[in-house]
Design an enzyme around this catalytic site. Structure first.
Site, PDB file in Angstrom:
ATOM      1  N   ASP A 195       0.865  -1.175   0.000  1.00 44.60           N
ATOM      2  CA  ASP A 195       0.000   0.000   0.000  1.00 44.60           C
ATOM      3  C   ASP A 195       0.903   1.227   0.000  1.00 44.60           C
ATOM      4  O   ASP A 195       1.916   1.253   0.721  1.00 44.60           O
ATOM      5  CB  ASP A 195      -0.869   0.039   1.270  1.00 44.60           C
ATOM      6  CG  ASP A 195      -2.123  -0.828   1.144  1.00 44.60           C
ATOM      7  OD1 ASP A 195      -2.196  -1.657   0.218  1.00 44.60           O
ATOM      8  OD2 ASP A 195      -3.029  -0.661   1.995  1.00 44.60           O
ATOM      9  N   CYS A 350      -4.045  10.553   5.200  1.00 42.33           N
ATOM     10  CA  CYS A 350      -4.631   9.464   4.399  1.00 42.33           C
ATOM     11  C   CYS A 350      -5.502  10.014   3.270  1.00 42.33           C
ATOM     12  O   CYS A 350      -5.522   9.476   2.161  1.00 42.33           O
ATOM     13  CB  CYS A 350      -5.529   8.579   5.258  1.00 42.33           C
ATOM     14  SG  CYS A 350      -4.806   7.983   6.779  1.00 42.33           S
TER      15      CYS A 350
HETATM   16  O1  DAV Z   1      -3.395   3.433  13.612  1.00 44.25           O
HETATM   17  O2  DAV Z   1      -5.033   2.416  12.706  1.00 44.25           O
HETATM   18  C1  DAV Z   1      -4.281   3.996  10.404  1.00 44.25           C
HETATM   19  C2  DAV Z   1      -3.709   4.355   9.058  1.00 44.25           C
HETATM   20  C3  DAV Z   1      -4.765   4.546   8.057  1.00 44.25           C
HETATM   21  N1  DAV Z   1      -4.230   4.804   6.734  1.00 44.25           N
HETATM   22  C4  DAV Z   1      -3.960   3.001  12.614  1.00 44.25           C
HETATM   23  C5  DAV Z   1      -3.361   3.236  11.258  1.00 44.25           C
END
Ligand code: DAV
Length: 375
Positions: A195, A350
């Site tokens: 990813d 994100c």
């Molecule tokens: O801490 O759940 C989240 C990352 C989302 N792209 C976590 C990582």
């Protein structure tokens, strides 16, 4: 014709960015990769189907707020073209009842200088997600003669790509942590899978998290594809569900990184940072005890901020401790109310993918030491 695409890190001045969209987002059915990712006690277990319209609208309002804030600061914002994800999809190797979303572009698109590459995601439901960004890629291709439009080798995602019954037995959190510390993940080494959100770009160096969504073979692939770069495999043993590096290890400016205190980078992996005078500080605690309903991510989205330049950083408005820490670290935090988008795939970082940041490919780690992370 102008230069449209350029970015080598997450902190140089941001000029042009893609912000995701929540339309048609589906909670995917369980599949070999995702069932392992959803914690056993999560309310997400057993849930699948289109997300409720009201939550989609609220997420889109949050994403629009982020886009507006960026535009007000002179950043050009592009948006993907939503796809109806609530339809079955198949390849010669598998069939899934739905796709997922075009909300976290960070998982799908990796910008390396004048190149944007679509990643090799390990979830079958995300196999076609790149298509939501193809209209933009095509536009950049037409407008920027130097833009390199590329795609990583498409994984086949047959059953060979996953360990089966990996978490089926009830195991304790301690046992789970032991497995991740031993680099024992659901994905196998059958083919490169990664990813884009597992890849931390710091100029000539790429720090890539080995975890549930990115395997070792991907690191080897990066090494051959980018021979001018140094590829580092990092892992954070305190994370029972290691996906994506951006709620764990987040650079704010050259020389400064905030690290999740529950997922500290192990001592021996810090050498390369220490030798080059990079400071790694514990991130402030999250303001919330629980993530919002139907959210895949942990409360540590608190540190998933979007750095605009070496001074300004967008932080979720309710994350009071993170906002305060930014000031202490000499940054100027800009609060944006964004929590309603969390469940759709993450936080502020994100939700974006870089198109243009002003700056070149710097060598921040010119002092080489014995570095166990080097691939
Ligand atoms: O801490 O759940 C989240 C990352 C989302 N792209 C976590 C990582």
């Amino acid at each position: 014709m102008t230069k449209i695409v350029n970015s080598w890190n997450d902190f140089d001045p941001l000029k042009h960015v893609i912000v995701g969209k929540a339309d048609f987002t589906v909670i995917p059915d369980e599949e070999p990769a995702t069932s392992e990712k959803v914690p056993v006690d999560s309310e997400m277990r057993g849930m699948w189907g289109p997300r409720p319209t009201e939550t989609v609208e609220k997420a889109n309002e949050a994403l629009d707020r982020l886009a507006k804030e960026l535009e007000n600061r002179g950043v050009k914002v592009d948006r993907p073209t939503p796809i109806q994800w609530n339809q079955a999809m198949m390849t010669p190797d598998f069939r899934v009842p739905s796709g997922q979303t075009q909300m976290p572009p960070r998982d799908i698109l990796l910008t390396m200088g004048n190149e944007i590459m679509a990643s090799a995601n390990s979830f079958r439901c995300r196999y076609f997600e790149y298509l939501a960004y193809w209209p933009l890629m095509n536009q950049y291709f037409e407008e920027d003669p130097e833009f390199k439009w590329s795609q990583a080798p498409r994984p086949r995602l047959t059953d060979k790509s996953y360990k089966h019954n990996y978490y089926d037995e009830q195991i304790t959190l301690e046992e789970r942590l032991e497995r991740t510390a031993n680099l024992d993940f659901v994905t196998t080494e059958a083919e490169p899978m990664w990813d884009a959100a597992d890849v931390l770009r710091l100029g000539k160096d790429l720090f890539i998290q080995h975890g549930l969504t990115t395997n070792r073979k991907a690191m080897e692939w990066f090494k051959r594809y980018y021979p001018e770069h140094r590829i580092h495999a990092v892992n954070f043993p305190g994370d029972p569900y290691p996906i994506h590096i951006d709620a764990t290890f987040v650079p704010l400016r050259p020389g400064l990184i905030i690290n999740n205190p529950e997922r500290r980078l192990p001592e021996e992996q810090r050498k390369i940072f220490e030798a080059n005078d990079w400071q790694i500080v514990d991130a402030a605690p999250p303001a919330h005890k629980e993530p919002p309903p139907l959210c895949y991510s942990s409360v540590w989205l608190s540190m998933n901020c979007l750095v605009l330049d070496h001074k300004n950083v967008i932080v979720e408005a309710s994350e009071v401790h993170q906002l305060e820490q930014m000031e202490k670290l000499g940054m100027n935090p800009i609060p944006v109310d964004f929590r309603d988008a969390y469940a759709f795939g993450g936080g502020l970082h994100c939700a974006t993918a870089d198109v243009y940041r002003e700056g070149d490919c710097e060598d921040y780690f010119s002092t080489q030491v014995e570095d166990p992370t080097l691939v």
